[in-house]
Design a protein around this motif. Structure first.
Motif, PDB file in Angstrom:
ATOM      1  N   MET A  42       0.773  -1.245  -0.004  1.00 34.11           N
ATOM      2  CA  MET A  42      -0.043  -0.301   0.000  1.00 34.11           C
ATOM      3  C   MET A  42       0.955   1.193  -0.047  1.00 34.11           C
ATOM      4  SD  MET A  42      -3.292  -0.002  -0.236  1.00 34.11           S
ATOM      5  CE  MET A  42      -4.711   0.591   0.400  1.00 34.11           C
ATOM      6  N   SER A  43       1.790   1.200   0.907  1.00 34.84           N
ATOM      7  CA  SER A  43       2.656   2.523   1.088  1.00 34.84           C
ATOM      8  C   SER A  43       3.675   2.589  -0.104  1.00 34.84           C
ATOM      9  CB  SER A  43       3.597   2.358   2.194  1.00 34.84           C
ATOM     10  OG  SER A  43       4.561   1.345   2.285  1.00 34.84           O
ATOM     11  N   GLY A  44       3.884   1.301  -0.904  1.00 38.77           N
ATOM     12  CA  GLY A  44       4.902   1.818  -1.958  1.00 38.77           C
ATOM     13  C   GLY A  44       3.972   2.321  -3.009  1.00 38.77           C
ATOM     14  N   LYS A  45       2.787   1.965  -3.398  1.00 35.27           N
ATOM     15  CA  LYS A  45       1.940   2.659  -4.393  1.00 35.27           C
ATOM     16  C   LYS A  45       1.658   3.945  -4.169  1.00 35.27           C
ATOM     17  CE  LYS A  45      -0.694  -1.467  -5.902  1.00 35.27           C
ATOM     18  NZ  LYS A  45      -2.232  -1.849  -6.077  1.00 35.27           N
ATOM     19  N   LEU A  91       3.663   6.022  -2.263  1.00 36.28           N
ATOM     20  CA  LEU A  91       4.684   6.617  -2.841  1.00 36.28           C
ATOM     21  C   LEU A  91       5.014   6.952  -4.093  1.00 36.28           C
ATOM     22  CD1 LEU A  91       7.226   5.176  -0.153  1.00 36.28           C
ATOM     23  CD2 LEU A  91       6.656   7.464  -0.068  1.00 36.28           C
ATOM     24  N   LYS A  92       4.637   6.000  -5.170  1.00 37.93           N
ATOM     25  CA  LYS A  92       4.835   6.149  -6.373  1.00 37.93           C
ATOM     26  C   LYS A  92       3.823   7.293  -6.920  1.00 37.93           C
ATOM     27  CE  LYS A  92       6.319   1.475  -7.459  1.00 37.93           C
ATOM     28  NZ  LYS A  92       5.979   0.202  -8.466  1.00 37.93           N
ATOM     29  N   ARG A  93       2.585   7.379  -6.246  1.00 39.12           N
ATOM     30  CA  ARG A  93       1.659   8.173  -6.738  1.00 39.12           C
ATOM     31  C   ARG A  93       2.115   9.808  -6.348  1.00 39.12           C
ATOM     32  NH1 ARG A  93      -4.228   5.551  -4.946  1.00 39.12           N
ATOM     33  NH2 ARG A  93      -3.866   3.630  -6.481  1.00 39.12           N
ATOM     34  N   LYS A  94       2.662  10.072  -5.347  1.00 35.97           N
ATOM     35  CA  LYS A  94       3.176  11.152  -4.673  1.00 35.97           C
ATOM     36  C   LYS A  94       4.250  11.618  -5.661  1.00 35.97           C
ATOM     37  CE  LYS A  94       1.796  11.372   0.146  1.00 35.97           C
ATOM     38  NZ  LYS A  94       2.304  11.442   1.458  1.00 35.97           N
ATOM     39  N   LYS A  95       5.137  10.534  -6.000  1.00 37.20           N
ATOM     40  CA  LYS A  95       6.490  10.957  -6.769  1.00 37.20           C
ATOM     41  C   LYS A  95       5.807  11.415  -8.169  1.00 37.20           C
ATOM     42  CE  LYS A  95      10.896   8.829  -6.979  1.00 37.20           C
ATOM     43  NZ  LYS A  95      11.539   7.584  -6.991  1.00 37.20           N
ATOM     44  N   LEU A  96       5.170  10.573  -8.723  1.00 35.70           N
ATOM     45  CA  LEU A  96       4.318  11.102 -10.241  1.00 35.70           C
ATOM     46  C   LEU A  96       3.785  12.359 -10.027  1.00 35.70           C
ATOM     47  CD1 LEU A  96       3.796  10.271 -12.936  1.00 35.70           C
ATOM     48  CD2 LEU A  96       1.556   9.216 -12.191  1.00 35.70           C
TER      49      LEU A  96
END
Length: 166
Positions: free
Chosen positions: A1-4, A6-11
Motif C-alpha cells: 500500500m505504502s509503495g503505491k 509513494l509512487k503516486r506522490k512521486k508522479l
C-alpha cells in the motif's frame, strides 16, 4: 500500500512541479522571454494542439474538394453522371426491346406466319412490357408459428420487467 502511495506522490510531484522556461539573448544574456510551466500543463497543451490539428485536417479533407484526391472517393460530378447514364441506358434498353418486338412481328407478317388482320402495333408494344408476376404474400404455417413464439417471449419479457420494477 505504502509503495503505491509513494509512487503516486512521486508522479504527482513530477507532474506538478513548476519549472521555468527562459529564452535568453545569446550575445547579451538578456532575458527575452520567461514562462512558468509544469509537466502537466505541457502535456495538456500538446494534447489539445494535436486534437485541434487533427480536427482541422479532417474538416478540410471532408468538406472541400481535396477529398477527391484520396483513393476510394469519387467526385460528386462523377456520381451524378453515373446515375444519369444508368437511367439513360435503362430507358434505351426498354426502347430496344420494343423495337425488337416490333421488327419480329413485322417479319412474321412478311413471312406469312401471322395474318395481316391480327397485326396491331399497340398490341405488340403492350406485349413487350415487363409485368411483375403476383406473388403469394400470405404467411406460411411456419411463419405463423414463429410469430406466436415471438409474441410469447415478448410477453414473458414484459412481465419480468414489470416484476423487477415492483
Amino acid at each position: 500500500m505504502s509503495g503505491k502511495r509513494l509512487k503516486r506522490k512521486k508522479l504527482h510531484s513530477k507532474l506538478f512541479t513548476k519549472n521555468r522556461l527562459v529564452i535568453l539573448n545569446e550575445d547579451t544574456f538578456e532575458e527575452t522571454f520567461s514562462l512558468k510551466l509544469t509537466l502537466m500543463n505541457v502535456f495538456v497543451v500538446a494534447s489539445l494542439g494535436a486534437i485541434f490539428l487533427i480536427s482541422v485536417t479532417t474538416f478540410i479533407i471532408a468538406f472541400t474538394p481535396l477529398r477527391e484526391f484520396i483513393p476510394g472517393y469519387s467526385s460528386t460530378q462523377l456520381k451524378k453522371d453515373a446515375a444519369e447514364l444508368a437511367l439513360k441506358s435503362d430507358s434505351l434498353t426498354n426502347v430496344l426491346k420494343k423495337n425488337q418486338a416490333y421488327i419480329s412481328s413485322i417479319q412474321k407478317v412478311l413471312t406469312g406466319e401471322l395474318d395481316y388482320a391480327k397485326f396491331n402495333k399497340d398490341s405488340i408494344l403492350a406485349a413487350t412490357t415487363d409485368t411483375i408476376p403476383k406473388a403469394d404474400l400470405s404467411p406460411s404455417e411456419e411463419e405463423l408459428e414463429l410469430r406466436a413464439e415471438v409474441e410469447k417471449e415478448e410477453k414473458k419479457a414484459q412481465q419480468s420487467t414489470v416484476k423487477k420494477k415492483k
